[in-house]
Design an enzyme around this catalytic site. Sequence first.
Site, PDB file in Angstrom:
ATOM      1  N   GLU A  84     -13.146   3.245   2.727  1.00 23.81           N
ATOM      2  CA  GLU A  84     -13.490   2.064   1.921  1.00 23.81           C
ATOM      3  C   GLU A  84     -14.516   2.537   0.890  1.00 23.81           C
ATOM      4  OE1 GLU A  84     -12.631  -1.591   1.767  1.00 23.81           O
ATOM      5  OE2 GLU A  84     -13.794  -0.988   0.052  1.00 23.81           O
ATOM      6  N   ASP A 111     -12.754   6.980  -2.545  1.00 24.58           N
ATOM      7  CA  ASP A 111     -11.398   6.579  -2.914  1.00 24.58           C
ATOM      8  C   ASP A 111     -10.401   7.270  -1.977  1.00 24.58           C
ATOM      9  OD1 ASP A 111      -8.921   6.238  -4.109  1.00 24.58           O
ATOM     10  OD2 ASP A 111      -9.687   6.463  -6.142  1.00 24.58           O
ATOM     11  N   ASP A 134      -5.726  -4.946  -2.597  1.00 21.26           N
ATOM     12  CA  ASP A 134      -6.018  -5.829  -3.730  1.00 21.26           C
ATOM     13  C   ASP A 134      -4.722  -6.111  -4.485  1.00 21.26           C
ATOM     14  OD1 ASP A 134      -8.970  -6.040  -3.593  1.00 21.26           O
ATOM     15  OD2 ASP A 134      -8.848  -3.875  -3.835  1.00 21.26           O
ATOM     16  N   LYS A 138      -2.637 -10.173 -12.204  1.00 25.15           N
ATOM     17  CA  LYS A 138      -2.231 -10.228 -13.613  1.00 25.15           C
ATOM     18  C   LYS A 138      -1.308  -9.051 -13.943  1.00 25.15           C
ATOM     19  CE  LYS A 138      -6.419 -12.481 -15.140  1.00 25.15           C
ATOM     20  NZ  LYS A 138      -7.791 -12.241 -15.548  1.00 25.15           N
ATOM     21  N   ASP A 170      -0.313 -10.854   1.372  1.00 26.97           N
ATOM     22  CA  ASP A 170       0.013 -12.283   1.270  1.00 26.97           C
ATOM     23  C   ASP A 170       0.414 -12.639  -0.165  1.00 26.97           C
ATOM     24  OD1 ASP A 170      -2.511 -11.823   0.307  1.00 26.97           O
ATOM     25  OD2 ASP A 170      -3.453 -13.543   1.290  1.00 26.97           O
ATOM     26  N   THR A 205      -6.439 -12.097  11.077  1.00 31.19           N
ATOM     27  CA  THR A 205      -7.833 -12.304  10.659  1.00 31.19           C
ATOM     28  C   THR A 205      -8.066 -13.810  10.471  1.00 31.19           C
ATOM     29  OG1 THR A 205      -7.230 -12.132   8.349  1.00 31.19           O
ATOM     30  CG2 THR A 205      -7.937 -10.099   9.424  1.00 31.19           C
ATOM     31  N   PHE A 207      -9.200 -15.228   7.853  1.00 30.59           N
ATOM     32  CA  PHE A 207      -8.680 -15.524   6.525  1.00 30.59           C
ATOM     33  C   PHE A 207      -7.167 -15.776   6.595  1.00 30.59           C
ATOM     34  CE2 PHE A 207      -6.446 -13.437   2.971  1.00 30.59           C
ATOM     35  CZ  PHE A 207      -6.853 -14.236   1.917  1.00 30.59           C
ATOM     36  N   GLU A 208      -6.491 -14.934   7.370  1.00 27.27           N
ATOM     37  CA  GLU A 208      -5.037 -15.049   7.471  1.00 27.27           C
ATOM     38  C   GLU A 208      -4.652 -16.300   8.262  1.00 27.27           C
ATOM     39  OE1 GLU A 208      -3.443 -11.493   9.143  1.00 27.27           O
ATOM     40  OE2 GLU A 208      -1.368 -12.166   8.946  1.00 27.27           O
TER      41      GLU A 208
HETATM   42  C1  LIG Z   1      -8.402  -7.297  -0.571  1.00 29.98           C
HETATM   43  S1  LIG Z   1      -9.441  -6.206   0.288  1.00 29.98           S
HETATM   44  C2  LIG Z   1      -8.739  -6.250   1.909  1.00 29.98           C
HETATM   45  C3  LIG Z   1      -9.691  -5.828   2.960  1.00 29.98           C
HETATM   46  C4  LIG Z   1      -9.171  -5.769   4.390  1.00 29.98           C
HETATM   47  N1  LIG Z   1      -8.136  -4.767   4.569  1.00 29.98           N
HETATM   48  C5  LIG Z   1      -8.705  -7.102   4.891  1.00 29.98           C
HETATM   49  O1  LIG Z   1      -7.553  -7.204   5.312  1.00 29.98           O
HETATM   50  O2  LIG Z   1      -9.496  -8.052   4.860  1.00 29.98           O
HETATM   51  C6  LIG Z   1      -8.962  -4.604  -0.293  1.00 29.98           C
HETATM   52  C7  LIG Z   1     -10.011  -3.544  -0.031  1.00 29.98           C
HETATM   53  O3  LIG Z   1      -9.499  -2.278  -0.402  1.00 29.98           O
HETATM   54  C8  LIG Z   1     -10.546  -1.491  -0.944  1.00 29.98           C
HETATM   55  N2  LIG Z   1      -9.919  -0.447  -1.755  1.00 29.98           N
HETATM   56  C9  LIG Z   1      -9.140  -0.624  -2.831  1.00 29.98           C
HETATM   57  N3  LIG Z   1      -8.702   0.542  -3.300  1.00 29.98           N
HETATM   58  C10 LIG Z   1      -9.221   1.505  -2.473  1.00 29.98           C
HETATM   59  C11 LIG Z   1      -9.129   2.915  -2.458  1.00 29.98           C
HETATM   60  N4  LIG Z   1      -8.416   3.568  -3.366  1.00 29.98           N
HETATM   61  N5  LIG Z   1      -9.794   3.583  -1.502  1.00 29.98           N
HETATM   62  C12 LIG Z   1     -10.528   2.919  -0.571  1.00 29.98           C
HETATM   63  N6  LIG Z   1     -10.644   1.578  -0.541  1.00 29.98           N
HETATM   64  C13 LIG Z   1     -10.001   0.881  -1.489  1.00 29.98           C
HETATM   65  C14 LIG Z   1     -11.372  -2.482  -1.726  1.00 29.98           C
HETATM   66  O4  LIG Z   1     -12.689  -2.035  -1.897  1.00 29.98           O
HETATM   67  C15 LIG Z   1     -11.283  -3.732  -0.832  1.00 29.98           C
HETATM   68  O5  LIG Z   1     -12.363  -3.797   0.060  1.00 29.98           O
END
Ligand SMILES: C[S@@+](CC[C@H](N)C(=O)[O-])C[C@H]1O[C@@H](n2cnc3c(N)ncnc32)[C@H](O)[C@@H]1O
EC number: 2.1.1.33
Length: 229
Positions: A84, A111, A134, A138, A170, A205, A207-208
């Site tokens: 993360e 990353d 994520d 858009k 989702d 979760t 949220f889900e």
């Molecule tokens: C929408 S959140 C979902 C978080 C979690 N998996 C959940 O189900 O609640 C997406 C997460 O992916 C992380 N993220 C996005 N691209 C990433 C990458 N290339 N490497 C590591 N983390 C990443 C973001 O920082 C964010 O916290």
Amino acid sequence: MVEHSPHRPIRSFVLRQGRLSNAQRRAHETLMPKYGIPYSGKLLDLAIIFSRSAPKFLEIGFGMGETTALIAQAHPQNDYLAAEVHTPGMGSLLKQVEELELTNIRVIQHDAVDVLQHALPPECLDGVHVFFPDPWPKARHHKRRLIQAEFVDLLCSRLKPGGYIHVATDWEDYAEQILEVLSGEPHLSNTAVGYAPRPEYRPLTKFEQRGLRLGHEVWDVIFRKKQGA
Ligand SMILES: C[S@@+](CC[C@H](N)C(=O)[O-])C[C@H]1O[C@@H](n2cnc3c(N)ncnc32)[C@H](O)[C@@H]1O
């Protein structure tokens, strides 16, 4: 900490100065040295990191880490490397690791694309979890979506034969894209016809659960790497 590479300008995340609670800050400061794997761009040896030979799973983008902690707690026979980029989420997961006395999680704050490319050797993973990446809704941001053919090819190279990639989302149009991209990777085969039922290991979760009550759908896509691929 996350470094920015001039060679790969399109990232799947934007680093924001998120609010860090005191507990998260404390957990980050005190527990990173214990459970954190520094990213150096050099190859990692997961057997050494976890001090055992056990199935190894990578979770990409764990958010606040509730799912990561629940899965690791329920499967002590497996090891989980969790990537993360955001510090509050890191602090949150580290706090859970300590409170639940989990010995099978290590975190890497970087990353995940770089981690896969430079720090993980070929065929070292039994599974990869990408839960609710994520969605970048858009159209002009779709290029930031994590699940793209090139990335899946990279993921596939780090999976052992028989290992799986599990993505849940989702967002319907992202779900369609994920299914299409994974179906296009010749070394993978779908474990279901189309979308998969949610496997028991992926907990719902909060949220889900709320989304499902409101009638929102969640799509799970699970593909396995073919034997001999
Ligand atoms: C929408 S959140 C979902 C978080 C979690 N998996 C959940 O189900 O609640 C997406 C997460 O992916 C992380 N993220 C996005 N691209 C990433 C990458 N290339 N490497 C590591 N983390 C990443 C973001 O920082 C964010 O916290």
